[in-house]
Enzyme design. Structure first.
Site, PDB file in Angstrom:
ATOM      1  N   ARG A 174      -1.836  -6.136  -8.348  1.00  0.00           N
ATOM      2  CA  ARG A 174      -0.716  -7.030  -8.072  1.00  0.00           C
ATOM      3  C   ARG A 174      -0.582  -8.105  -9.137  1.00  0.00           C
ATOM      4  O   ARG A 174       0.513  -8.482  -9.508  1.00  0.00           O
ATOM      5  CB  ARG A 174      -0.898  -7.703  -6.710  1.00  0.00           C
ATOM      6  CG  ARG A 174      -0.776  -6.756  -5.549  1.00  0.00           C
ATOM      7  CD  ARG A 174      -1.209  -7.429  -4.290  1.00  0.00           C
ATOM      8  NE  ARG A 174      -2.615  -7.800  -4.461  1.00  0.00           N
ATOM      9  CZ  ARG A 174      -3.423  -8.122  -3.491  1.00  0.00           C
ATOM     10  NH1 ARG A 174      -2.985  -8.182  -2.274  1.00  0.00           N
ATOM     11  NH2 ARG A 174      -4.686  -8.428  -3.721  1.00  0.00           N
ATOM     12  N   LYS A 219     -16.097  -8.356   4.682  1.00  0.00           N
ATOM     13  CA  LYS A 219     -14.825  -8.798   5.255  1.00  0.00           C
ATOM     14  C   LYS A 219     -14.905  -8.785   6.775  1.00  0.00           C
ATOM     15  O   LYS A 219     -15.482  -7.885   7.369  1.00  0.00           O
ATOM     16  CB  LYS A 219     -13.688  -7.861   4.822  1.00  0.00           C
ATOM     17  CG  LYS A 219     -13.239  -8.030   3.395  1.00  0.00           C
ATOM     18  CD  LYS A 219     -12.005  -7.187   3.128  1.00  0.00           C
ATOM     19  CE  LYS A 219     -11.493  -7.387   1.721  1.00  0.00           C
ATOM     20  NZ  LYS A 219     -10.287  -6.578   1.471  1.00  0.00           N
ATOM     21  N   HIS A 260       0.838  -1.205   0.000  1.00  0.00           N
ATOM     22  CA  HIS A 260       0.000   0.000   0.000  1.00  0.00           C
ATOM     23  C   HIS A 260       0.870   1.251   0.000  1.00  0.00           C
ATOM     24  O   HIS A 260       0.586   2.219  -0.717  1.00  0.00           O
ATOM     25  CB  HIS A 260      -0.897   0.045   1.249  1.00  0.00           C
ATOM     26  CG  HIS A 260      -1.915  -1.031   1.330  1.00  0.00           C
ATOM     27  ND1 HIS A 260      -2.029  -1.859   2.428  1.00  0.00           N
ATOM     28  CD2 HIS A 260      -2.886  -1.411   0.464  1.00  0.00           C
ATOM     29  CE1 HIS A 260      -3.027  -2.707   2.235  1.00  0.00           C
ATOM     30  NE2 HIS A 260      -3.559  -2.464   1.051  1.00  0.00           N
ATOM     31  N   SER A 283      -3.173  -7.728   2.676  1.00  0.00           N
ATOM     32  CA  SER A 283      -3.526  -7.701   4.094  1.00  0.00           C
ATOM     33  C   SER A 283      -3.874  -9.096   4.591  1.00  0.00           C
ATOM     34  O   SER A 283      -3.486  -9.488   5.700  1.00  0.00           O
ATOM     35  CB  SER A 283      -4.692  -6.734   4.328  1.00  0.00           C
ATOM     36  OG  SER A 283      -4.290  -5.419   4.029  1.00  0.00           O
TER      37      SER A 283
END
Length: 158
Positions: free
Chosen positions: A90, A41, A17, A128
């Site tokens: 990514r 989440k 990040h 994360s």
């Protein structure tokens, strides 16, 4: 002044990040790191803990603001006066999700553009979720996160 918003759940914030944030500051005068809550989440850290980590990690970065908004990110952009949303990519798997998100955002707010930054190859595995899994397994995550994150995990285990 060119403003952008970089939204995410940041649970926790990672060096991936931070890399995207730093690169976005080369394009935009001001970037708001926006904590956006995803109701799908299960977060490890509370909103307050994540905001603390984000503020500490960015305290020496001129041009960065940290904020929280529980609604649609495009609504935040309009209220804030930003015309761009920052997103990091990514791998190919990110592209499909981000493509759908971009289409939905364009439908809701055609005046807001998404700007994508490709992660550096050494950061492509960092997420994360991966950080949380590695930490649970007892792996030293300190090279992958700002120091405040390691401190926050230690606080949680006390």
């Amino acid at each position: 002044m060119k403003k952008a918003v970089y939204p995410g759940s940041f649970d926790p914030i990672t060096i991936g990040h931070m890399e995207i944030l730093q690169r976005s500051l080369e394009v935009f005068d001001e970037v708001t790191l926006l904590l956006a809550v995803n109701p799908n989440k299960n977060s490890v850290f509370s909103v307050e803990e994540r905001l603390e980590m984000m503020r500490e990690a960015t305290k020496n970065m001129p041009g960065v603001k940290v904020d929280f908004y529980p609604g649609l990110t495009v609504d935040y952009c309009r209220n804030y006066g930003a015309k761009h949303l920052i997103r990091g990519l990514r791998a190919v798997t990110d592209f499909e999700y981000e493509f759908q998100l971009s289409a939905a955002n364009h439908f809701a707010a055609p005046d807001i553009d998404m700007v994508f930054f490709m992660s550096k190859k050494e950061n492509t595995f960092i997420s994360s979720s991966t950080i949380n899994e590695l930490n649970r397994a007892g792996v030293d995550i300190s090279p992958l996160v700002p120091p405040i994150v390691v401190e926050m995990y230690k606080r949680k285990t006390k």
